[in-house]
Design an enzyme around this catalytic site. Structure first.
Site, PDB file in Angstrom:
ATOM      1  N   LYS A   1       0.848  -1.196   0.000  1.00  0.00           N
ATOM      2  CA  LYS A   1       0.000   0.000   0.000  1.00  0.00           C
ATOM      3  C   LYS A   1       0.882   1.242   0.000  1.00  0.00           C
ATOM      4  O   LYS A   1       0.628   2.198  -0.712  1.00  0.00           O
ATOM      5  CB  LYS A   1      -0.934  -0.006   1.210  1.00  0.00           C
ATOM      6  CG  LYS A   1      -2.065  -0.999   1.013  1.00  0.00           C
ATOM      7  CD  LYS A   1      -3.248  -0.740   1.925  1.00  0.00           C
ATOM      8  CE  LYS A   1      -4.368  -1.710   1.575  1.00  0.00           C
ATOM      9  NZ  LYS A   1      -5.003  -2.335   2.695  1.00  0.00           N
TER      10      LYS A   1
ATOM     11  N   LYS B   1      -3.511  -9.153  -8.497  1.00  0.00           N
ATOM     12  CA  LYS B   1      -4.428  -9.698  -7.500  1.00  0.00           C
ATOM     13  C   LYS B   1      -5.686  -8.805  -7.416  1.00  0.00           C
ATOM     14  O   LYS B   1      -5.568  -7.589  -7.394  1.00  0.00           O
ATOM     15  CB  LYS B   1      -3.731  -9.726  -6.125  1.00  0.00           C
ATOM     16  CG  LYS B   1      -4.582 -10.361  -5.042  1.00  0.00           C
ATOM     17  CD  LYS B   1      -4.020 -10.082  -3.663  1.00  0.00           C
ATOM     18  CE  LYS B   1      -4.421  -8.709  -3.176  1.00  0.00           C
ATOM     19  NZ  LYS B   1      -4.194  -8.461  -1.753  1.00  0.00           N
TER      20      LYS B   1
ATOM     21  N   LYS C   1      -9.690  -4.418  -3.512  1.00  0.00           N
ATOM     22  CA  LYS C   1     -10.456  -3.176  -3.486  1.00  0.00           C
ATOM     23  C   LYS C   1      -9.533  -1.973  -3.599  1.00  0.00           C
ATOM     24  O   LYS C   1      -9.891  -0.951  -4.160  1.00  0.00           O
ATOM     25  CB  LYS C   1     -11.301  -3.100  -2.200  1.00  0.00           C
ATOM     26  CG  LYS C   1     -12.539  -3.993  -2.279  1.00  0.00           C
ATOM     27  CD  LYS C   1     -13.285  -4.106  -0.965  1.00  0.00           C
ATOM     28  CE  LYS C   1     -12.956  -5.385  -0.270  1.00  0.00           C
ATOM     29  NZ  LYS C   1     -13.691  -5.643   0.971  1.00  0.00           N
TER      30      LYS C   1
HETATM   31  P1  TYM Z   1     -10.087  -8.478   3.191  1.00  0.00           P
HETATM   32  O1  TYM Z   1     -11.334  -7.785   3.548  1.00  0.00           O
HETATM   33  O2  TYM Z   1      -9.087  -7.757   2.362  1.00  0.00           O
HETATM   34  O3  TYM Z   1     -10.435  -9.815   2.441  1.00  0.00           O
HETATM   35  C1  TYM Z   1     -11.332 -10.773   2.991  1.00  0.00           C
HETATM   36  C2  TYM Z   1     -10.851 -12.152   2.610  1.00  0.00           C
HETATM   37  O4  TYM Z   1     -10.782 -12.274   1.191  1.00  0.00           O
HETATM   38  C3  TYM Z   1      -9.494 -12.745   0.816  1.00  0.00           C
HETATM   39  N1  TYM Z   1      -9.112 -12.148  -0.475  1.00  0.00           N
HETATM   40  C4  TYM Z   1      -8.730 -12.857  -1.552  1.00  0.00           C
HETATM   41  N2  TYM Z   1      -8.602 -14.180  -1.742  1.00  0.00           N
HETATM   42  C5  TYM Z   1      -8.206 -14.586  -2.971  1.00  0.00           C
HETATM   43  N3  TYM Z   1      -7.937 -13.750  -3.994  1.00  0.00           N
HETATM   44  C6  TYM Z   1      -8.056 -12.408  -3.851  1.00  0.00           C
HETATM   45  N4  TYM Z   1      -7.817 -11.598  -4.865  1.00  0.00           N
HETATM   46  C7  TYM Z   1      -8.467 -11.911  -2.574  1.00  0.00           C
HETATM   47  N5  TYM Z   1      -8.684 -10.669  -2.071  1.00  0.00           N
HETATM   48  C8  TYM Z   1      -9.072 -10.834  -0.786  1.00  0.00           C
HETATM   49  C9  TYM Z   1      -8.558 -12.272   1.911  1.00  0.00           C
HETATM   50  O5  TYM Z   1      -7.379 -13.049   1.951  1.00  0.00           O
HETATM   51  C10 TYM Z   1      -9.424 -12.440   3.137  1.00  0.00           C
HETATM   52  O6  TYM Z   1      -9.355 -13.759   3.615  1.00  0.00           O
HETATM   53  N6  TYM Z   1      -7.245  -8.294   7.222  1.00  0.00           N
HETATM   54  C11 TYM Z   1      -8.360  -8.975   6.645  1.00  0.00           C
HETATM   55  C12 TYM Z   1      -9.600  -8.932   7.526  1.00  0.00           C
HETATM   56  C13 TYM Z   1      -9.357  -9.447   8.898  1.00  0.00           C
HETATM   57  C14 TYM Z   1      -9.101 -10.789   9.265  1.00  0.00           C
HETATM   58  C15 TYM Z   1      -8.916 -10.780  10.682  1.00  0.00           C
HETATM   59  C16 TYM Z   1      -9.008 -11.982   8.554  1.00  0.00           C
HETATM   60  C17 TYM Z   1      -9.328  -8.688  10.021  1.00  0.00           C
HETATM   61  N7  TYM Z   1      -9.065  -9.486  11.103  1.00  0.00           N
HETATM   62  C18 TYM Z   1      -8.650 -11.964  11.376  1.00  0.00           C
HETATM   63  C19 TYM Z   1      -8.729 -13.159   9.267  1.00  0.00           C
HETATM   64  C20 TYM Z   1      -8.547 -13.131  10.668  1.00  0.00           C
HETATM   65  C21 TYM Z   1      -8.671  -8.318   5.319  1.00  0.00           C
HETATM   66  O7  TYM Z   1      -8.343  -7.185   5.090  1.00  0.00           O
HETATM   67  O8  TYM Z   1      -9.381  -9.072   4.490  1.00  0.00           O
END
Ligand code: TYM
Length: 320
Positions: free
Chosen positions: A110, A189, A192
């Site tokens: 980022k 990848k 958002k």
């Molecule tokens: P976030 O909101 O970015 O994404 C949610 C979940 O989607 C997965 N993901 C993907 N998987 C495959 N290909 C992609 N292009 C892709 N983009 C997103 C992410 O790996 C995620 O599993 N930090 C986390 C949220 C969070 C969290 C946690 C997750 C906060 N606390 C504790 C697990 C445990 C996040 O930003 O996910």
């Protein structure tokens, strides 16, 4: 097994979220004790508009329920409704090495893309660790991009246990072979923050347009193409059955087709795939009381678990 995962309400959930993570939540809720939450505290590091944030939280809840998360089988809640997590966050922050956080890819990426960093973004993996540890989570289903954060969580938990005695359960990340890294419309990848997402729900026509704009290479139509590593093929593979995937691969290897055909196939397959969920989402939109009640019940259940873990951690480190 205790399974936990979260999704950030920073925009409409997309194909990457579903195939990397949400699909796992739904499969795992059958045999396990699942805790799934909407990470609004994490979203606050980037979303700075209260109405928008509230809207995104509700959207995420509707999406999760529409896709098949079942409150009778798993606990669904909003992160900030469990204040114990924020207290635990401080206990972990106090022992988190700067170097460990500086090495985290998500933050580095980022920053490299010029997205202004704040301390919340930098310490994001620590709050994520608090999320995981607060529920004695054993398995954390995620996409590939979150695996490093779960390693950070294991490091922080391990070093806390080392200093203060066995307190936290060390979790393991769980990723899928297909879907761990879903490409976006530009081949990077899907994310958002890169503005290359294909949303799960929303206006079908608009999504179709976005699919038709997926970037492709400019090799002549007659040329045979290798499907492996082609992001359009990778997107098609998410939706199609084995037979259709094999046919598509054969078509690539024969050549003599246009990418437009593949895009149309992706659009059709994705529309069919999400049709039931789309209908369920409309039903839920007309039953918001149920959605809010589900989140309230979920938070109550989550707090009862997190409260015990927090007081265990506080006692261990001398806070109580
Ligand atoms: P976030 O909101 O970015 O994404 C949610 C979940 O989607 C997965 N993901 C993907 N998987 C495959 N290909 C992609 N292009 C892709 N983009 C997103 C992410 O790996 C995620 O599993 N930090 C986390 C949220 C969070 C969290 C946690 C997750 C906060 N606390 C504790 C697990 C445990 C996040 O930003 O996910």
């Amino acid at each position: 097994m205790r399974v936990l995962s979260g999704i950030q309400p920073t925009g409409r959930p997309h194909w990457g979220n579903f195939f990397g993570a949400i699909r796992q939540y739904i499969d795992l809720q059958e045999e396990n004790d699942g805790y799934y939450f909407i990470a609004d505290l994490h979203a606050l590091t980037t979303v700075r508009d209260p109405e928008l944030l509230r809207g995104y939280v509700l959207d995420a809840a509707l999406d999760l329920l529409a896709l098949g998360l079942d409150p009778a089988k798993a606990t669904m809640f909003v992160q900030s409704e469990v204040p114990e997590v924020s207290e635990l966050n401080w206990l972990l922050l106090s022992g988190a090495p700067m170097g460990l956080l500086e090495r985290c890819h998500a933050y580095k990426e980022k920053k490299d893309k010029g997205i202004a960093a704040n301390a919340g973004l930098f310490t994001y993996p620590v709050l994520m660790s608090a999320d995981i540890l607060a529920y004695d989570s054993e398995i954390v289903p995620v996409g590939e991009d979150q695996v490093q954060h779960i390693e950070v969580c294991r490091d922080l938990a391990g070093s806390f246990n080392h200093s203060f005695g066995e307190t936290f359960v060390l979790p393991k990340a769980k990723t899928l072979d297909v879907g761990a890294k879903v490409p976006g419309t530009d081949g990077q990848k899907m994310s958002k923050s890169y503005d290359n997402t294909l949303p799960l729900f929303g206006e079908v026509k608009k999504i179709r347009k976005q699919i038709m704009r997926i970037t492709t290479d400019s090799r002549p139509m007659e040329d045979a193409k290798e499907p492996e590593g082609d992001h359009l093929y990778d997107l098609y593979r998410l939706f199609a059955d084995d037979e259709s995937i094999a046919e598509m691969a054969a078509m690539y290897r024969r050549g003599g087709f246009g990418y437009g055909e593949v895009k149309k196939a992706v659009a059709e397959a994705s529309e069919t795939f999400f049709a039931d969920a789309r209908q369920k989402r409309t039903e839920l939109e007309n039953n918001l009381d149920y959605v809010h009640q589900t989140l309230r019940d979920g938070a109550e259940q989550a707090r009862s678990v997190a409260g015990e873990v927090l007081s265990r951690a506080q006692k261990a480190c001398g806070i109580r």
